[in-house]
Design a protein around this motif. Sequence first.
Motif, PDB file in Angstrom:
ATOM      1  N   ASP A   1       0.829  -1.204   0.000  1.00 55.91           N
ATOM      2  CA  ASP A   1       0.000   0.000   0.000  1.00 55.91           C
ATOM      3  C   ASP A   1       0.867   1.259   0.000  1.00 55.91           C
ATOM      4  O   ASP A   1       0.606   2.215  -0.741  1.00 55.91           O
ATOM      5  N   ILE A   2       1.925   1.231   0.804  1.00 56.98           N
ATOM      6  CA  ILE A   2       2.847   2.369   0.842  1.00 56.98           C
ATOM      7  C   ILE A   2       3.565   2.516  -0.501  1.00 56.98           C
ATOM      8  O   ILE A   2       3.731   3.635  -1.014  1.00 56.98           O
ATOM      9  N   ALA A   3       3.970   1.400  -1.076  1.00 56.44           N
ATOM     10  CA  ALA A   3       4.653   1.449  -2.375  1.00 56.44           C
ATOM     11  C   ALA A   3       3.753   2.044  -3.441  1.00 56.44           C
ATOM     12  O   ALA A   3       4.178   2.864  -4.262  1.00 56.44           O
ATOM     13  N   SER A   4       2.480   1.654  -3.431  1.00 62.06           N
ATOM     14  CA  SER A   4       1.538   2.144  -4.434  1.00 62.06           C
ATOM     15  C   SER A   4       1.272   3.637  -4.272  1.00 62.06           C
ATOM     16  O   SER A   4       1.332   4.408  -5.243  1.00 62.06           O
TER      17      SER A   4
ATOM     18  N   LEU B   1       3.861 -12.874  -4.483  1.00 61.20           N
ATOM     19  CA  LEU B   1       4.159 -12.059  -5.661  1.00 61.20           C
ATOM     20  C   LEU B   1       2.898 -11.710  -6.445  1.00 61.20           C
ATOM     21  O   LEU B   1       2.699 -10.556  -6.834  1.00 61.20           O
ATOM     22  N   GLY B   2       2.040 -12.704  -6.691  1.00 59.77           N
ATOM     23  CA  GLY B   2       0.835 -12.454  -7.481  1.00 59.77           C
ATOM     24  C   GLY B   2      -0.086 -11.438  -6.843  1.00 59.77           C
ATOM     25  O   GLY B   2      -0.682 -10.606  -7.540  1.00 59.77           O
ATOM     26  N   VAL B   3      -0.194 -11.477  -5.525  1.00 58.59           N
ATOM     27  CA  VAL B   3      -1.030 -10.517  -4.818  1.00 58.59           C
ATOM     28  C   VAL B   3      -0.423  -9.124  -4.902  1.00 58.59           C
ATOM     29  O   VAL B   3      -1.121  -8.131  -5.149  1.00 58.59           O
ATOM     30  N   ALA B   4       0.896  -9.043  -4.696  1.00 60.51           N
ATOM     31  CA  ALA B   4       1.570  -7.750  -4.779  1.00 60.51           C
ATOM     32  C   ALA B   4       1.373  -7.117  -6.147  1.00 60.51           C
ATOM     33  O   ALA B   4       1.146  -5.910  -6.264  1.00 60.51           O
ATOM     34  N   ARG B   5       1.410  -7.945  -7.203  1.00 58.06           N
ATOM     35  CA  ARG B   5       1.232  -7.428  -8.565  1.00 58.06           C
ATOM     36  C   ARG B   5      -0.151  -6.792  -8.751  1.00 58.06           C
ATOM     37  O   ARG B   5      -0.299  -5.813  -9.476  1.00 58.06           O
ATOM     38  N   THR B   6      -1.150  -7.336  -8.098  1.00 55.06           N
ATOM     39  CA  THR B   6      -2.504  -6.791  -8.251  1.00 55.06           C
ATOM     40  C   THR B   6      -2.650  -5.443  -7.560  1.00 55.06           C
ATOM     41  O   THR B   6      -3.566  -4.676  -7.877  1.00 55.06           O
TER      42      THR B   6
ATOM     43  N   PRO C   1       4.612  -0.710 -14.019  1.00 57.34           N
ATOM     44  CA  PRO C   1       6.043  -0.372 -14.065  1.00 57.34           C
ATOM     45  C   PRO C   1       6.827  -0.753 -12.817  1.00 57.34           C
ATOM     46  O   PRO C   1       8.058  -0.787 -12.842  1.00 57.34           O
ATOM     47  N   THR C   2       6.135  -1.023 -11.702  1.00 58.93           N
ATOM     48  CA  THR C   2       6.836  -1.309 -10.457  1.00 58.93           C
ATOM     49  C   THR C   2       7.637  -2.597 -10.584  1.00 58.93           C
ATOM     50  O   THR C   2       7.118  -3.642 -10.994  1.00 58.93           O
ATOM     51  N   ARG C   3       8.917  -2.519 -10.240  1.00 54.73           N
ATOM     52  CA  ARG C   3       9.782  -3.698 -10.247  1.00 54.73           C
ATOM     53  C   ARG C   3       9.724  -4.337  -8.862  1.00 54.73           C
ATOM     54  O   ARG C   3       9.824  -3.648  -7.851  1.00 54.73           O
ATOM     55  N   ILE C   4       9.574  -5.663  -8.809  1.00 52.09           N
ATOM     56  CA  ILE C   4       9.418  -6.366  -7.535  1.00 52.09           C
ATOM     57  C   ILE C   4      10.579  -7.326  -7.310  1.00 52.09           C
ATOM     58  O   ILE C   4      10.965  -8.087  -8.216  1.00 52.09           O
ATOM     59  N   GLY C   5      11.117  -7.295  -6.086  1.00 54.78           N
ATOM     60  CA  GLY C   5      12.202  -8.188  -5.706  1.00 54.78           C
ATOM     61  C   GLY C   5      11.812  -9.053  -4.524  1.00 54.78           C
ATOM     62  O   GLY C   5      10.883  -8.736  -3.780  1.00 54.78           O
TER      63      GLY C   5
ATOM     64  N   GLN D   1       5.825 -10.763 -18.393  1.00 53.39           N
ATOM     65  CA  GLN D   1       5.146  -9.669 -17.717  1.00 53.39           C
ATOM     66  C   GLN D   1       4.480 -10.174 -16.440  1.00 53.39           C
ATOM     67  O   GLN D   1       3.844 -11.214 -16.425  1.00 53.39           O
ATOM     68  N   GLY D   2       4.648  -9.430 -15.355  1.00 52.24           N
ATOM     69  CA  GLY D   2       4.047  -9.825 -14.095  1.00 52.24           C
ATOM     70  C   GLY D   2       4.899 -10.748 -13.270  1.00 52.24           C
ATOM     71  O   GLY D   2       4.508 -11.160 -12.175  1.00 52.24           O
ATOM     72  N   GLY D   3       6.077 -11.105 -13.764  1.00 49.79           N
ATOM     73  CA  GLY D   3       6.964 -11.989 -13.031  1.00 49.79           C
ATOM     74  C   GLY D   3       7.801 -11.237 -12.012  1.00 49.79           C
ATOM     75  O   GLY D   3       7.597 -10.055 -11.749  1.00 49.79           O
ATOM     76  N   LEU D   4       8.761 -11.953 -11.452  1.00 51.34           N
ATOM     77  CA  LEU D   4       9.685 -11.364 -10.495  1.00 51.34           C
ATOM     78  C   LEU D   4      10.794 -10.644 -11.247  1.00 51.34           C
ATOM     79  O   LEU D   4      11.244 -11.108 -12.297  1.00 51.34           O
ATOM     80  N   ASP D   5      11.265  -9.518 -10.706  1.00 52.01           N
ATOM     81  CA  ASP D   5      12.250  -8.706 -11.422  1.00 52.01           C
ATOM     82  C   ASP D   5      13.678  -8.847 -10.893  1.00 52.01           C
ATOM     83  O   ASP D   5      14.640  -8.578 -11.608  1.00 52.01           O
TER      84      ASP D   5
END
Length: 227
Positions: free
Chosen positions: A77-80, A96-101, A106-110, A129-133
């Motif tokens: 939520d803070i990131a968004s 990961l899937g929940v974070a993507r939603t 454009p947000t890169r996720i680690g 697309q939508g995978g881990l970065d």
Amino acid sequence: MTQTDALATARLYLCTDARKRQGDFEDFVDAAFEGGVDIIQLRDKTLEAAEELDLLAVLHGAAQRHGRLWAVNDRADIASVSGAPVFHIGQKDLPLGVARTLLPEPTRIGLSTHTPEQVNAAIAASPGQGGLDYFCVGPVWATPTKPGRQAVGLDLVTYAAEATKRADETTGGAVHIPWFAIGGIDLSNVEHVVAAGASRIVVVRAITEATDPTAAAKSLLQALDAA
């Protein structure tokens, strides 16, 4: 340069708290970026949401001045809300899937990894697309920033290097995911991390406890180059 390109070329990633004791957060992150830090993540569990957003606005401004990336830990939520270009999760945080939603594309996720199985899962989650970065491997050595977390040693660093290389070769380069070694890394041991197979590192105390953060960052990058 896109966020993906900036992440792909990043070598030095810094995690810092809010520096409440020093009272110099803005000066500190400016100095770290000046020294060549590619990504700075604010990681401070003591912060209320409003405090964190205020500090992230400061971090965002510093990152823009230096053309660098900045990251939020744990709180999607803070990131968004803050518009963070990078978001980092642990094994027990949001899937990961929940974070993507919850985050814009454009947000890169680690992701943090601590075992060979977790490294394998991170690599498998990277394509498309939508995978881990990116992912982090560690803690290589025990560190007070992660109390109670058992060190994984250099063997897992070597495992990650070999596993990502195999994935690259198997897919003809279609699966390429940056990864960072983390945990107790400083000038005294960075050459061992590189020898084990890492080309990117995450540090905390090596810069946060330095008298001169700019010089500390430059020295770490020089050590990476030399190793």
